[in-house]
Design a protein around this motif. Structure first.
Motif, PDB file in Angstrom:
ATOM      1  N   ALA A  70      29.790  17.997 -21.945  1.00 17.60           N
ATOM      2  CA  ALA A  70      28.420  18.474 -21.721  1.00 17.60           C
ATOM      3  C   ALA A  70      27.491  17.307 -21.425  1.00 17.60           C
ATOM      4  O   ALA A  70      26.596  17.399 -20.570  1.00 17.60           O
ATOM      5  CB  ALA A  70      27.938  19.252 -22.945  1.00 17.60           C
ATOM      6  N   ALA A  71      27.700  16.191 -22.116  1.00 18.21           N
ATOM      7  CA  ALA A  71      26.875  15.005 -21.879  1.00 18.21           C
ATOM      8  C   ALA A  71      27.120  14.440 -20.488  1.00 18.21           C
ATOM      9  O   ALA A  71      26.179  14.026 -19.794  1.00 18.21           O
ATOM     10  CB  ALA A  71      27.173  13.954 -22.943  1.00 18.21           C
ATOM     11  N   ARG A  72      28.373  14.411 -20.053  1.00 23.28           N
ATOM     12  CA  ARG A  72      28.682  13.928 -18.703  1.00 23.28           C
ATOM     13  C   ARG A  72      27.974  14.779 -17.648  1.00 23.28           C
ATOM     14  O   ARG A  72      27.389  14.251 -16.697  1.00 23.28           O
ATOM     15  CB  ARG A  72      30.190  13.952 -18.467  1.00 23.28           C
ATOM     16  CG  ARG A  72      30.593  13.535 -17.053  1.00 23.28           C
ATOM     17  CD  ARG A  72      32.053  13.795 -16.797  1.00 23.28           C
ATOM     18  NE  ARG A  72      32.904  12.831 -17.442  1.00 23.28           N
ATOM     19  CZ  ARG A  72      33.200  11.638 -16.929  1.00 23.28           C
ATOM     20  NH1 ARG A  72      32.712  11.276 -15.754  1.00 23.28           N
ATOM     21  NH2 ARG A  72      33.995  10.814 -17.574  1.00 23.28           N
ATOM     22  N   GLU A  73      28.019  16.097 -17.807  1.00 22.53           N
ATOM     23  CA  GLU A  73      27.362  16.992 -16.859  1.00 22.53           C
ATOM     24  C   GLU A  73      25.856  16.774 -16.862  1.00 22.53           C
ATOM     25  O   GLU A  73      25.213  16.742 -15.800  1.00 22.53           O
ATOM     26  CB  GLU A  73      27.702  18.438 -17.192  1.00 22.53           C
ATOM     27  CG  GLU A  73      29.167  18.796 -16.970  1.00 22.53           C
ATOM     28  CD  GLU A  73      29.494  20.214 -17.395  1.00 22.53           C
ATOM     29  OE1 GLU A  73      28.552  20.946 -17.804  1.00 22.53           O
ATOM     30  OE2 GLU A  73      30.683  20.600 -17.328  1.00 22.53           O
ATOM     31  N   ALA A  74      25.258  16.624 -18.051  1.00 19.88           N
ATOM     32  CA  ALA A  74      23.818  16.392 -18.149  1.00 19.88           C
ATOM     33  C   ALA A  74      23.432  15.070 -17.495  1.00 19.88           C
ATOM     34  O   ALA A  74      22.399  14.967 -16.819  1.00 19.88           O
ATOM     35  CB  ALA A  74      23.387  16.408 -19.612  1.00 19.88           C
ATOM     36  N   ALA A  75      24.267  14.055 -17.675  1.00 23.46           N
ATOM     37  CA  ALA A  75      23.996  12.750 -17.076  1.00 23.46           C
ATOM     38  C   ALA A  75      24.046  12.814 -15.556  1.00 23.46           C
ATOM     39  O   ALA A  75      23.179  12.261 -14.855  1.00 23.46           O
ATOM     40  CB  ALA A  75      24.994  11.723 -17.600  1.00 23.46           C
ATOM     41  N   ALA A  76      25.059  13.480 -15.022  1.00 27.03           N
ATOM     42  CA  ALA A  76      25.196  13.586 -13.572  1.00 27.03           C
ATOM     43  C   ALA A  76      24.010  14.326 -12.967  1.00 27.03           C
ATOM     44  O   ALA A  76      23.489  13.941 -11.913  1.00 27.03           O
ATOM     45  CB  ALA A  76      26.501  14.293 -13.233  1.00 27.03           C
ATOM     46  N   THR A  77      23.566  15.367 -13.645  1.00 27.98           N
ATOM     47  CA  THR A  77      22.429  16.141 -13.152  1.00 27.98           C
ATOM     48  C   THR A  77      21.151  15.309 -13.182  1.00 27.98           C
ATOM     49  O   THR A  77      20.354  15.330 -12.237  1.00 27.98           O
ATOM     50  CB  THR A  77      22.242  17.413 -14.001  1.00 27.98           C
ATOM     51  OG1 THR A  77      23.421  18.213 -13.909  1.00 27.98           O
ATOM     52  CG2 THR A  77      21.045  18.224 -13.527  1.00 27.98           C
ATOM     53  N   ALA A  78      20.941  14.565 -14.265  1.00 26.63           N
ATOM     54  CA  ALA A  78      19.730  13.752 -14.392  1.00 26.63           C
ATOM     55  C   ALA A  78      19.697  12.617 -13.379  1.00 26.63           C
ATOM     56  O   ALA A  78      18.636  12.236 -12.880  1.00 26.63           O
ATOM     57  CB  ALA A  78      19.628  13.192 -15.808  1.00 26.63           C
ATOM     58  N   ALA A  79      20.869  12.051 -13.063  1.00 29.89           N
ATOM     59  CA  ALA A  79      20.926  10.905 -12.145  1.00 29.89           C
ATOM     60  C   ALA A  79      20.888  11.312 -10.683  1.00 29.89           C
ATOM     61  O   ALA A  79      20.508  10.504  -9.824  1.00 29.89           O
ATOM     62  CB  ALA A  79      22.192  10.092 -12.415  1.00 29.89           C
ATOM     63  N   ALA A  80      21.261  12.551 -10.378  1.00 24.59           N
ATOM     64  CA  ALA A  80      21.427  12.980  -8.989  1.00 24.59           C
ATOM     65  C   ALA A  80      20.209  12.719  -8.104  1.00 24.59           C
ATOM     66  O   ALA A  80      20.372  12.245  -6.963  1.00 24.59           O
ATOM     67  CB  ALA A  80      21.825  14.451  -8.946  1.00 24.59           C
ATOM     68  N   PRO A  81      18.971  12.998  -8.551  1.00 25.17           N
ATOM     69  CA  PRO A  81      17.830  12.735  -7.669  1.00 25.17           C
ATOM     70  C   PRO A  81      17.557  11.253  -7.436  1.00 25.17           C
ATOM     71  O   PRO A  81      16.784  10.902  -6.539  1.00 25.17           O
ATOM     72  CB  PRO A  81      16.657  13.376  -8.433  1.00 25.17           C
ATOM     73  CG  PRO A  81      17.272  14.301  -9.426  1.00 25.17           C
ATOM     74  CD  PRO A  81      18.565  13.662  -9.793  1.00 25.17           C
ATOM     75  N   ILE A  82      18.167  10.388  -8.248  1.00 27.46           N
ATOM     76  CA  ILE A  82      17.886   8.953  -8.171  1.00 27.46           C
ATOM     77  C   ILE A  82      18.947   8.224  -7.373  1.00 27.46           C
ATOM     78  O   ILE A  82      18.650   7.395  -6.502  1.00 27.46           O
ATOM     79  CB  ILE A  82      17.782   8.356  -9.590  1.00 27.46           C
ATOM     80  CG1 ILE A  82      16.701   9.087 -10.387  1.00 27.46           C
ATOM     81  CG2 ILE A  82      17.482   6.862  -9.527  1.00 27.46           C
ATOM     82  CD1 ILE A  82      16.677   8.731 -11.859  1.00 27.46           C
TER      83      ILE A  82
END
Length: 288
Positions: free
Chosen positions: A74-86
């Motif tokens: 779940a943390a990996r998915e949250a990280a990927a989502t948060a980083a995607a716009p950057i």
């Protein structure tokens, strides 16, 4: 941060809580802005053999491992989502059989930033820091960001406390970098007090303005895109930082100020800001 090796990771500890996921999102964005790797760590108790004759309830370590594995995913998915716009983000996860505080403390020696939530599972009030976040804010070897569930105000400034100490100088360096990466205004705050002083208020105000100017000198050339607002005022430092930083994206403070002593882990101002803020707080340490 800027003085750390380029390949040093941003490190974040998780435990399956909402607070940990907020920390993951903050850490992922920080890593993506710096093109740094992100390392996500969870820990479970190590199996123990108490020997014959010791009657203790059996711990279901398989259940711990299953839950932790799910938390890491779940943390990996949250990280990927948060980083995607950057931008792109190199993410790795680790599940360790070790107590979380010494584990993250040891890992922090090779990290550029350690990020933790304000509290983990089982804490009943978001206004109370958990034992892990408190201990790591005191003892981690790198800067530590403590992130509440309601992470940040998207349009707020970065706030930095300035006192002329080595830790304060490191806080200024980090704050400029944070403001530049975020496209945020930087508010530099210095406070003074008349206690045990025999100078006039006008003299102390001038002294404070000069100290702040010296502390910020040179950063305007390095970060011309950062707009800086200076606050020099008679007040208690923690109270003014919390007031100015109520709607901040981030408050940056040194781990201890001019009143600290060698080996001191956390000063009174940084403790008060850490426990009183409802926005992310980053604790900086001098590199000496």
């Amino acid at each position: 941060m800027s003085a750390d090796p380029e390949n040093s990771p941003v490190l974040v500890g998780v435990d399956g809580s909402e607070s940990a996921l907020a920390a993951v999102r903050f850490a992922a964005a920080a890593a993506a802005r710096r093109h740094a790797p992100l390392r996500i760590i969870d820990s479970i108790p190590a199996p123990s053999d108490f020997g014959p004759g010791v009657a203790l309830e059996r711990i279901d370590f398989d259940s711990y491992r299953t839950q932790a594995t799910a938390a890491l995913e779940a943390a990996r998915e949250a990280a990927a989502t948060a980083a995607a716009p950057i931008g792109e983000l190199d993410i790795t996860t680790e599940l360790a059989e070790a107590p979380p505080i010494p584990l993250l403390r040891d890992r922090s020696e090779n990290a550029r930033l350690l990020v933790v939530g304000t509290h983990g599972l089982g804490v009943f009030s978001r206004s109370i820091l958990g034992s892990v976040s408190t201990a790591l804010a005191r003892h981690a070897a790198c800067p530590v960001a403590v992130v509440p569930v309601d992470v940040e105000h998207a349009d707020g400034p970065v706030i930095v406390g300035v006192d002329g100490s080595p830790c304060g100088a490191r806080a200024v360096e980090i704050a400029f970098e944070e403001a530049a990466h975020r496209g945020a205004e930087l508010v530099a705050v210095h406070t003074w007090s008349e206690f045990f002083r025999y100078d006039s208020r006008a003299e102390m105000q001038q002294e404070g303005e000069e100290l702040l100017a010296e502390s910020l000198a040179g950063y305007g050339e390095c970060y011309p895109q950062v707009t800086v607002r200076r606050v020099v005022v008679e007040d208690r430092p923690a109270r003014r930082l919390l007031e100015v930083g109520a709607n901040a994206r981030l408050i940056v403070v040194g781990s201890h100020g001019r009143g600290g002593f060698a080996g001191m882990t956390l000063g009174s101002v940084s403790q008060a800001v850490l426990h009183g803020a409802s926005v992310p707080v980053l604790i900086a340490r001098s590199q000496s």
